[in-house]
Design a protein around this motif. Structure first.
Motif, PDB file in Angstrom:
ATOM      1  N   GLN A   1     -10.037  14.365  -7.446  1.00 47.40           N
ATOM      2  CA  GLN A   1      -9.485  15.720  -7.474  1.00 47.40           C
ATOM      3  C   GLN A   1      -7.973  15.560  -7.448  1.00 47.40           C
ATOM      4  O   GLN A   1      -7.401  15.099  -6.463  1.00 47.40           O
ATOM      5  N   MET A   2      -7.315  15.923  -8.548  1.00 45.17           N
ATOM      6  CA  MET A   2      -5.886  15.680  -8.665  1.00 45.17           C
ATOM      7  C   MET A   2      -5.086  16.772  -7.952  1.00 45.17           C
ATOM      8  O   MET A   2      -5.512  17.919  -7.867  1.00 45.17           O
ATOM      9  N   LEU A   3      -3.936  16.388  -7.470  1.00 43.25           N
ATOM     10  CA  LEU A   3      -3.060  17.289  -6.722  1.00 43.25           C
ATOM     11  C   LEU A   3      -1.647  17.140  -7.244  1.00 43.25           C
ATOM     12  O   LEU A   3      -1.158  16.019  -7.452  1.00 43.25           O
ATOM     13  N   GLU A   4      -0.964  18.275  -7.454  1.00 44.14           N
ATOM     14  CA  GLU A   4       0.417  18.245  -7.902  1.00 44.14           C
ATOM     15  C   GLU A   4       1.326  18.027  -6.684  1.00 44.14           C
ATOM     16  O   GLU A   4       1.406  18.856  -5.797  1.00 44.14           O
ATOM     17  N   THR A   5       1.995  16.894  -6.650  1.00 40.59           N
ATOM     18  CA  THR A   5       2.918  16.579  -5.565  1.00 40.59           C
ATOM     19  C   THR A   5       4.293  16.341  -6.174  1.00 40.59           C
ATOM     20  O   THR A   5       4.528  15.317  -6.805  1.00 40.59           O
ATOM     21  N   GLY A   6       5.179  17.318  -5.987  1.00 38.61           N
ATOM     22  CA  GLY A   6       6.461  17.241  -6.668  1.00 38.61           C
ATOM     23  C   GLY A   6       6.253  17.353  -8.156  1.00 38.61           C
ATOM     24  O   GLY A   6       5.607  18.285  -8.644  1.00 38.61           O
ATOM     25  N   VAL A   7       6.751  16.379  -8.897  1.00 38.28           N
ATOM     26  CA  VAL A   7       6.566  16.394 -10.358  1.00 38.28           C
ATOM     27  C   VAL A   7       5.398  15.513 -10.789  1.00 38.28           C
ATOM     28  O   VAL A   7       5.155  15.365 -11.987  1.00 38.28           O
ATOM     29  N   TRP A   8       4.670  14.940  -9.832  1.00 36.77           N
ATOM     30  CA  TRP A   8       3.604  13.990 -10.152  1.00 36.77           C
ATOM     31  C   TRP A   8       2.229  14.594  -9.896  1.00 36.77           C
ATOM     32  O   TRP A   8       2.058  15.422  -9.009  1.00 36.77           O
ATOM     33  N   MET A   9       1.262  14.123 -10.673  1.00 33.58           N
ATOM     34  CA  MET A   9      -0.144  14.387 -10.396  1.00 33.58           C
ATOM     35  C   MET A   9      -0.721  13.147  -9.710  1.00 33.58           C
ATOM     36  O   MET A   9      -0.656  12.044 -10.248  1.00 33.58           O
ATOM     37  N   ARG A  10      -1.270  13.373  -8.496  1.00 32.09           N
ATOM     38  CA  ARG A  10      -1.783  12.245  -7.719  1.00 32.09           C
ATOM     39  C   ARG A  10      -3.208  12.550  -7.276  1.00 32.09           C
ATOM     40  O   ARG A  10      -3.585  13.726  -7.112  1.00 32.09           O
TER      41      ARG A  10
END
Length: 1015
Positions: free
Chosen positions: A642-651
């Motif tokens: 399950q991806m999460l947007e953290t700042g400008v990144w998808m983690r």
């Protein structure tokens, strides 16, 4: 029904069905919503902002203050649109607004009874007490009562775009002056873009009979422009702002589902037009007149009545009173009379032009000189007016009152670059000030109100604009008409001046208007001298009356900027386009000054409201700002992350293989790391290459701890401060060579750290021989952590010695993988033995898969950022929630790494007395001591028994459930002089309504001696 059987510029072959307040109505292609409503006999279209008085259609353009409607349904619901600018389309759904339960019966119209309590600035006086928190009680009711339309809450299904355009000459306005300027510039070879807010080009020419010479000139000019490949005409487009470097902000409007060959199916588009020169042909706006009840439905501008008649074939009324103090209302009266309307003209002047009086006599129009309307009567429609004249008063029955108080050139756009307008006494109006090089103006905006003069002036400035751009192809005009014939066919061009001319040709003065300076005492001195007894409105949209301006003056608000904000005059969606000059005149009269001495308010973009969707374009959701993917992104998605947007990144947030939701999954992933091993994608860390002879000295200055003596092949944790001594970021730096270092930063601060380093090298230490380069994109990075991490690393890279001796804690190893560099650094964020593996981005996914495959026998699985955050809380590592721009080294318990060093950024200001105040918070660990309850991030900390008010003694910054401790634990910041380990605290979260007891413990919940790290 008020539609004439013939005439107008509508297409009667295309019948359009629409609804207004759920009532089915019909109109024609070429109608606006306003003209269609009038054609259907609908005069009441809205309620006023404050008093909820009935309001009708007042104008025919974007200056409309009254007829604001809500368009569309569900996600396409858009409020506060002037019905005068809405192009009628099949299936259009419109509704009135600011009324309840219905337009005809609005309960809040009772506000009119409380008018004495709702005067200028009433909110400042009424809702400030009796206690300091009284406003919090009033606010709910005020917000429900105030406002205009209601926007839709559902997602908007339409698309919006942004594009860039370029031109040699940008012409704003497609009236006679603008079209003439465009034709001249186009014939000279310049690239020309004409921008027109209406859906038809022509400007004031559209208000004239369609069979005259002016219409012939219009059709011929448009045909010629259409044949020129270097000329573009953008209708349905508004210039909302003029900016530096000749950049124009445009909004293009298209109906939902409309396909435009340039922009496809976008509903609206913001275009940035970069032009070498700008021609302002923005025209002028007719001014209203002020008298009691001048807001009744059925009262409109004279120019609007003429437009509805000649452009839309609609009679706005059948018994009409024309009130004016200038000549320009007479053509409207003549056209209405020719259509069979009964006309009475009320002229405040003693001697109107004889030619106008003669024409009035021929048409059977009664002209009452030296007369003023003092009151209008009627409820939801005007029924009669009271006229004050030399012999007394007289009542005239009517169903339409058209008013004209002169004209104000539309100088808004010419003022956006801080060029103040200047006052012209001869026309009693402001015109553009001195324009900068490459800017030109023509037509009514310059104070020239004659059609023939506008055409001539437009051609002149069009030629000048083309010359400014270097165009040289000045051939004879390919299309022209005798301007004298145009004049002969238009009543408004028979006189040399807007307000009439004396026999010698010099301008004649208008008689004193009730709001002029010389009659101020008569209007504002006292009630006996003629102060309006009822509501005489200056600003129709914001319900600002003459009395409000008098009150503001009496209370000391004499500056026009203060007057605007105290009374809210000109602060509506129309920005006071019809009211501003009347307000200036009123204030000038009250202060005994002239209008130019009073000055104007500041005109700022946008000229008309712009939808947020149009400004955003496609910049929404993931398109709002660019987001980045790591080299292993596709693997994560394919394997149930399950991806999460953290700042400008998808983690990866968590993996569904570990649990059904995040609460289950992160606990399982934590256990996996603590008991076996886990693999984490850390490619998002900021990675900076630092090289140069002075690299070590440079790092000694930017970090609080020393790096110059760091051995090659070793890593060190470091902390950076801001200039003011506050912690900026933390990370690790590895020494790869004598002059070469590899720095990693937090994910969030990577770009900021790089920018900071570059700034220091460019400004503070330009003598240092150092180069800093971002290498974040060059390396894929992953961390394998856990008791079995060394075994997994050895199985994945069999040719490498990863023993404790060869690769100790904080050690570094350089190698190759498939002829690509491979870098392994042993350091940990989780508290377990861990290794960070850096591989070239092109082989990052391959290295990741090799580790996964090698780790299967050891129970290796990937884990996400939720588990990573929980692991670091258990270990007591600080991160973003603690390094929040307010904490120092002492606050975070990191002062030991700096020791007594000096010479680093923030060293001096970091030792300020206030930063060592015993009341400052320091980092503590917190453990929930109430079974069945949990800690919450952001909770405020108090001592037991103390009142839970204010900011308390500290706050919780990070929390997690610890499966190792079987308890809720967290990190927090608590006052140093009260932070004793073992003492209990009360943590309360006012928003969640939670209160729980917690105990202060060491922030390092796990492995305080570091045995897991070094094993």
């Amino acid at each position: 029904m008020r539609r004439l059987h013939e005439g107008g510029r509508i297409d009667r072959s295309q019948r359009i069905e629409f609804t207004f307040d759920s009532k089915a109505l019909t109109g024609y292609r070429g109608d606006t919503l306003a003209s269609a409503l009038l054609a259907n006999g609908i005069g009441l279209v809205g309620r006023s902002f404050k008093y909820h008085r009935p309001r009708g259609i007042y104008s025919a353009g974007p200056e409309e203050p009254n007829a604001l409607v809500t368009m569309g349904t569900a996600g396409r619901r858009e409020p506060n649109l002037p019905a005068t600018t809405v192009e009628l389309a099949d299936g259009l759904v419109a509704e009135s607004q600011n009324r309840w339960p219905s337009l005809k019966f609005d309960i809040q119209s009772v506000n009119g009874l409380f008018a004495p309590f709702l005067s200028a600035g009433f909110y400042y006086k009424t809702f400030m007490g009796p206690t300091r928190r009284a406003w919090m009680f009033y606010e709910h009711f005020i917000r429900n009562a105030a406002g205009l339309g209601r926007a839709g809450e559902e997602p908007d299904p339409d698309r919006y775009e942004v594009r860039n355009l370029f031109a040699d000459v940008a012409v704003i306005g497609a009236g006679p002056a603008g079209l003439s300027a465009a034709l001249a510039a186009g014939e000279a070879g310049a690239r020309v873009v004409i921008v027109e807010q209406d859906f038809l080009a022509g400007g004031t020419l559209l208000s004239k009979p369609a069979d005259g010479q002016a219409s012939a000139w219009l059709s011929g000019t448009l045909a010629r422009l259409a044949s020129m490949p270097n000329v573009s005409v953008m209708t349905r487009t508004t210039v909302f702002g003029v900016y530096d470097s000749n950049v124009l902000g445009l909004v293009e409007r298209h109906g939902s589902g409309t396909i435009d060959p340039e922009i496809g199916s976008a509903r609206q588009m913001v275009a940035l037009l970069r032009a070498r020169t700008i021609v302002y042909a923005t025209g002028s706006i007719e001014r209203p007149l002020t008298f009691d009840n001048n807001d009744r439905p059925g009262i409109m501008l004279a120019s609007a009545a003429r437009i509805y008649l000649n452009r839309f074939a609609v009679l706005a009324g059948t018994r009409v009173v024309v009130a004016t103090d200038n000549d320009s209302a007479y053509p409207s009266a003549f056209d209405l009379a020719a259509a069979g309307v009964e006309i009475n003209i009320v002229d405040s002047r003693a001697e109107p032009m004889p030619v106008l009086l003669e024409q009035s006599r021929r048409l059977g129009i009664a002209v009452r000189r030296k007369s003023l309307i003092s009151n209008a009567s009627g409820g939801q429609a005007v029924r009669a007016v009271t006229v004050s004249e030399p012999g007394g008063t007289v009542t005239l029955e009517c169903d339409l009152v058209v008013v004209s108080g002169g004209w104000s050139p539309t100088v808004h756009l010419t003022s956006h670059l801080c060029e103040r307008p200047v006052y012209r006494e001869d026309i009693d109006a402001f015109v553009p000030g001195k324009l900068r090089a490459g800017h030109f103006a023509a037509g009514a905006v310059t104070g020239g109100f004659i059609t023939a003069g506008a055409i001539e002036e437009g051609r002149r400035v069009g030629t000048e604009a083309a010359t400014f751009c270097g165009a040289t192809n000045f051939a004879q005009p390919s299309f022209s008409l005798n301007l004298a014939e145009i004049n002969a066919g238009n009543n408004d061009s028979r006189h040399a001046h807007l307000f009439g001319a004396a026999k010698d040709g010099s301008p004649s003065r208008r008689p004193e208007h009730p709001l002029s300076r010389r009659s101020a005492e008569r209007w504002f001195g006292n009630r006996k001298a003629g102060l309006p007894k009822d509501k005489a409105f200056i600003d129709l949209q914001m319900d600002v009356t003459v009395g409000d301006i008098v009150l503001a003056h009496r209370e000391g608000y004499e500056s026009v900027e203060h007057l605007k904000r105290y009374t809210t005059l000109g602060m509506g969606t129309d920005q006071g386009k019809t009211s501003n000059f009347r307000a200036l005149s009123a204030m000038a009269g009250l202060r005994g000054m002239t209008v130019p001495e009073i000055g104007t308010t500041t005109f700022r973009p946008p000229y008309t409201p712009v939808a947020v969707g149009a400004l955003a374009g496609r910049s929404q959701r993931h398109h709002y700002k660019p987001f980045r993917r790591t080299p292993m992104h596709d693997w994560h998605v394919a394997n149930g992350a399950q991806m999460l947007e953290t700042g400008v990144w998808m983690r990866p947030w968590f993996y569904f293989a570990s649990g059904r939701n995040v609460d289950e999954a992160y606990l399982a992933e934590m256990r996996m790391v603590r008991e076996a091993a886990g693999l984490m994608d850390i490619s998002t860390l900021g990675k900076i290459d630092v090289q140069g002879p002075d690299a070590a000295e440079f790092l000694d200055r930017v970090y609080v701890n020393a790096f110059s003596k760091l051995p090659i092949g070793r890593a060190r944790y470091g902390v950076m401060l801001r200039d003011d001594g506050i912690v900026f970021d933390d990370g690790t730096t590895t020494r790869l060579g004598e002059r070469h270092f590899f720095m990693t930063t937090s994910t969030a601060k990577g770009p900021d750290v790089l920018s900071r380093l570059e700034f220091l090298l460019d400004t503070a230490w330009p003598d240092l021989r150092v180069s800093v380069t971002s290498v974040t994109d060059e390396w894929a990075a992953m961390s394998v952590a856990g008791p079995k991490s060394r075994d997994i690393l050895a199985a994945a890279f069999t040719n490498l010695d990863v023993s404790n001796k060869a690769l100790p804690h904080m050690g570094q190893l350089e190698a190759n993988y498939r002829n690509r560099p491979l870098r392994i650094i042993r350091l940990s964020f989780s508290g377990e033995r861990a290794y960070e593996i850096y591989a070239g981005a092109s082989v990052g996914k391959e290295v990741w898969c090799r580790l996964i495959e090698a780790g299967v026998p050891f129970g290796l699985k990937p884990y996400g950022v939720e588990a990573l955050g929980a692991l670091r809380v258990e270990k007591g590592h600080v991160a973003g929630p603690e390094i929040d721009g307010r904490t120092t080294l002492d606050d975070l318990g990191l002062s030991r790494i700096a020791g007594k060093r000096n010479g680093y950024v923030g060293a001096v200001l970091g030792r300020r007395e206030a930063l060592s105040d015993p009341a400052r918070p320091r980092l503590v660990g917190l453990q929930c001591v109430e079974p069945g309850k949990r800690l919450s991030g952001g909770a405020i900390l108090f001592r037991p028994g103390e009142p839970m008010q204010g900011h308390g003694l500290g706050r919780i910054t990070s929390v997690t459930y610890s499966p190792t401790l079987d308890a809720w634990v967290g990190l927090g910041l608590f006052a140093r002089n009260a932070a004793e380990e073992g003492s209990d605290m009360v943590a309360t979260h006012p928003i969640k309504g939670e209160t729980v007891r917690a105990r202060i413990v060491s922030p390092m919940f796990l492995d305080s001696k570091g045995e897991r790290l070094h094993g």
